[in-house]
Design a protein around this motif. Sequence first.
Motif, PDB file in Angstrom:
ATOM      1  N   MET A 118       0.838  -1.175   0.000  1.00  0.00           N
ATOM      2  CA  MET A 118       0.000   0.000   0.000  1.00  0.00           C
ATOM      3  C   MET A 118       0.886   1.243   0.000  1.00  0.00           C
ATOM      4  SD  MET A 118      -2.867   1.219   2.756  1.00  0.00           S
ATOM      5  CE  MET A 118      -4.373   0.743   1.944  1.00  0.00           C
ATOM      6  N   LYS A 119       0.468   2.262  -0.728  1.00  0.00           N
ATOM      7  CA  LYS A 119       1.218   3.509  -0.845  1.00  0.00           C
ATOM      8  C   LYS A 119       1.233   4.269   0.476  1.00  0.00           C
ATOM      9  CE  LYS A 119       0.950   8.008  -3.182  1.00  0.00           C
ATOM     10  NZ  LYS A 119       2.299   8.338  -2.933  1.00  0.00           N
ATOM     11  N   THR A 120       2.381   4.859   0.767  1.00  0.00           N
ATOM     12  CA  THR A 120       2.483   5.769   1.895  1.00  0.00           C
ATOM     13  C   THR A 120       2.238   7.180   1.393  1.00  0.00           C
ATOM     14  OG1 THR A 120       4.040   4.368   3.088  1.00  0.00           O
ATOM     15  CG2 THR A 120       4.022   6.703   3.665  1.00  0.00           C
ATOM     16  N   TYR A 148      -1.941   7.152  11.723  1.00  0.00           N
ATOM     17  CA  TYR A 148      -2.512   6.277  10.693  1.00  0.00           C
ATOM     18  C   TYR A 148      -1.403   5.572   9.926  1.00  0.00           C
ATOM     19  CZ  TYR A 148      -6.989   8.489  11.574  1.00  0.00           C
ATOM     20  OH  TYR A 148      -8.133   8.939  12.178  1.00  0.00           O
ATOM     21  N   GLU A 149      -1.618   4.278   9.718  1.00  0.00           N
ATOM     22  CA  GLU A 149      -0.668   3.505   8.942  1.00  0.00           C
ATOM     23  C   GLU A 149      -0.609   4.071   7.528  1.00  0.00           C
ATOM     24  OE1 GLU A 149      -0.007  -1.121   7.600  1.00  0.00           O
ATOM     25  OE2 GLU A 149      -1.392  -0.666   9.222  1.00  0.00           O
ATOM     26  N   ASN A 150       0.582   4.169   6.998  1.00  0.00           N
ATOM     27  CA  ASN A 150       0.843   4.652   5.634  1.00  0.00           C
ATOM     28  C   ASN A 150       0.598   6.149   5.458  1.00  0.00           C
ATOM     29  OD1 ASN A 150       1.537   2.006   4.769  1.00  0.00           O
ATOM     30  ND2 ASN A 150      -0.644   1.562   4.571  1.00  0.00           N
ATOM     31  N   TRP A 151       0.519   6.890   6.541  1.00  0.00           N
ATOM     32  CA  TRP A 151       0.456   8.354   6.482  1.00  0.00           C
ATOM     33  C   TRP A 151       1.659   8.888   7.245  1.00  0.00           C
ATOM     34  CZ3 TRP A 151      -5.197  10.354   7.575  1.00  0.00           C
ATOM     35  CH2 TRP A 151      -6.067   9.829   6.620  1.00  0.00           C
ATOM     36  N   HIS A 177     -10.258   9.619  -2.466  1.00  0.00           N
ATOM     37  CA  HIS A 177     -11.192   8.810  -3.229  1.00  0.00           C
ATOM     38  C   HIS A 177     -11.671   9.551  -4.483  1.00  0.00           C
ATOM     39  CE1 HIS A 177     -14.301   5.884  -4.114  1.00  0.00           C
ATOM     40  NE2 HIS A 177     -15.168   6.882  -4.188  1.00  0.00           N
ATOM     41  N   LYS A 233      -7.078   8.230  -5.924  1.00  0.00           N
ATOM     42  CA  LYS A 233      -5.775   7.877  -5.362  1.00  0.00           C
ATOM     43  C   LYS A 233      -5.856   6.731  -4.356  1.00  0.00           C
ATOM     44  CE  LYS A 233      -3.869  12.407  -6.246  1.00  0.00           C
ATOM     45  NZ  LYS A 233      -3.187  13.590  -5.698  1.00  0.00           N
ATOM     46  N   ILE A 234      -7.103   6.352  -3.995  1.00  0.00           N
ATOM     47  CA  ILE A 234      -7.267   5.167  -3.131  1.00  0.00           C
ATOM     48  C   ILE A 234      -8.444   4.365  -3.663  1.00  0.00           C
ATOM     49  CG2 ILE A 234      -6.308   6.133  -1.039  1.00  0.00           C
ATOM     50  CD1 ILE A 234      -9.229   6.563  -0.080  1.00  0.00           C
TER      51      ILE A 234
END
Length: 104
Positions: free
Chosen positions: A1-3, A26-29, A99, A103-104
Motif C-alpha cells: 500500500m502507498k504511503t 494512521y498507517e501509511n500516512w 477517493h 488515489k485510493i
Amino acid sequence: MKTFEFLILGKNQPILETLLRLVNNYENWNAIGFDDEKLAQDYFLKNKIDIVLLSSAIEDQVEKEFTTFCLKHHPEVEVIEHFGGGSGLLKSEILHRLHLKGKI
C-alpha cells in the motif's frame, strides 16, 4: 500500500502538534509540520508531498499564496483546509479527497 506524505502548515503550535500526532497515527500516512510558510515551501520543493493540510491561524493571503505555490510546482498535490472538527472529520476529509481523485 502507498504511503502518503503530508505537509501541514499552521500557526497555532498546539493544534499543529495535534494534527501531526493524528496524521502520523494512521498507517501509511507520514506528516511533517511547519509554522513558517517559507520553510514549508523549501521543504515542499525538495520532497514529494501528496497532501498539504492548511490548519488554523494562517492569514488569508498566506493561505492563498501557499496554495497557489503548491499547485504551481506540483499540480497533483491535494490541498485541504482543515480548521477543526476532530480526528474523525480529519480522516474523512482526507479519505474523501483521495477517493475523489482516484488515489485510493
